[in-house]
Scaffold this motif. Structure first.
Motif, PDB file in Angstrom:
ATOM      1  N   LYS A  85     -72.997   9.949  -8.921  1.00 22.96           N
ATOM      2  CA  LYS A  85     -71.878   9.552  -8.062  1.00 22.96           C
ATOM      3  C   LYS A  85     -70.859   8.749  -8.867  1.00 22.96           C
ATOM      4  N   ASN A  93     -67.640   7.628  -2.678  1.00 24.50           N
ATOM      5  CA  ASN A  93     -68.486   8.389  -3.603  1.00 24.50           C
ATOM      6  C   ASN A  93     -67.816   9.722  -3.868  1.00 24.50           C
ATOM      7  N   SER A 114     -75.994  16.591   7.316  1.00 30.54           N
ATOM      8  CA  SER A 114     -75.283  16.105   6.128  1.00 30.54           C
ATOM      9  C   SER A 114     -75.819  14.718   5.795  1.00 30.54           C
ATOM     10  N   ARG A 156     -74.272  12.230   4.547  1.00 26.52           N
ATOM     11  CA  ARG A 156     -73.244  11.237   4.899  1.00 26.52           C
ATOM     12  C   ARG A 156     -72.050  11.982   5.456  1.00 26.52           C
ATOM     13  N   ARG A 157     -71.108  11.276   6.067  1.00 24.90           N
ATOM     14  CA  ARG A 157     -69.811  11.868   6.402  1.00 24.90           C
ATOM     15  C   ARG A 157     -69.148  12.181   5.077  1.00 24.90           C
ATOM     16  N   GLN A 158     -68.669  13.416   4.913  1.00 23.88           N
ATOM     17  CA  GLN A 158     -68.151  13.810   3.613  1.00 23.88           C
ATOM     18  C   GLN A 158     -67.192  14.985   3.713  1.00 23.88           C
ATOM     19  N   ILE A 173     -67.776  16.858  -3.912  1.00 27.10           N
ATOM     20  CA  ILE A 173     -67.997  16.233  -2.608  1.00 27.10           C
ATOM     21  C   ILE A 173     -67.487  14.797  -2.656  1.00 27.10           C
ATOM     22  N   GLN A 210     -67.718  11.506  -0.488  1.00 25.17           N
ATOM     23  CA  GLN A 210     -68.441  10.911   0.633  1.00 25.17           C
ATOM     24  C   GLN A 210     -67.618   9.753   1.191  1.00 25.17           C
TER      25      GLN A 210
END
Length: 121
Positions: A40, A45, A62, A64-66, A117, A119
């Protein structure tokens, strides 16, 4: 996986450099199978991961929210309600299914899927 890095030297002159993103086997979204994944980076992130050709995971939320950015390859994502979407290079999508039954992801075709991605909080 590579990225193009624009940096500057001690005199403030900018330069491009092709950089290999280090990927190691990692557990990104259990119970989905492990996959090559980057470390990360601060932004909240930012991470890079590869879903290898033939990879198909179990249904999972998922982590995390991402927001995901597809850099190459094709994947199919099946939502909990059964709706299926396919994504290819250039697709951007936000995932906020963090506490329910989640979704199922499958790589389509013979090419690895490369993703970036971000995050969120």
């Amino acid at each position: 996986m590579q990225l193009l890095h624009l940096t500057e030297d001690a005199q403030g002159v900018s330069h491009f450099k092709d950089v290999e993103i280090a990927l190691n086997e990692g557990d990104f979204a259990p119970p989905a199978p492990v996959m090559p994944i980057s470390d990360k980076e601060a932004c909240k992130n930012l991470l890079y991961l590869v879903l290898p050709a033939g990879w198909g995971g179990a249904k999972h939320p998922s982590p995390r929210r991402q927001v995901a950015f597809c850099l190459s390859g094709w994947l199919r994502v099946e939502a909990g309600d059964g709706e299926v979407r396919e994504f290819g290079a250039g697709a951007i999508w936000r995932m906020e299914d963090v506490s329910g039954s989640g979704h199922k992801t499958t790589v389509i075709g013979s090419e690895d899927v490369q993703l970036a991605i971000v995050q969120l909080e």
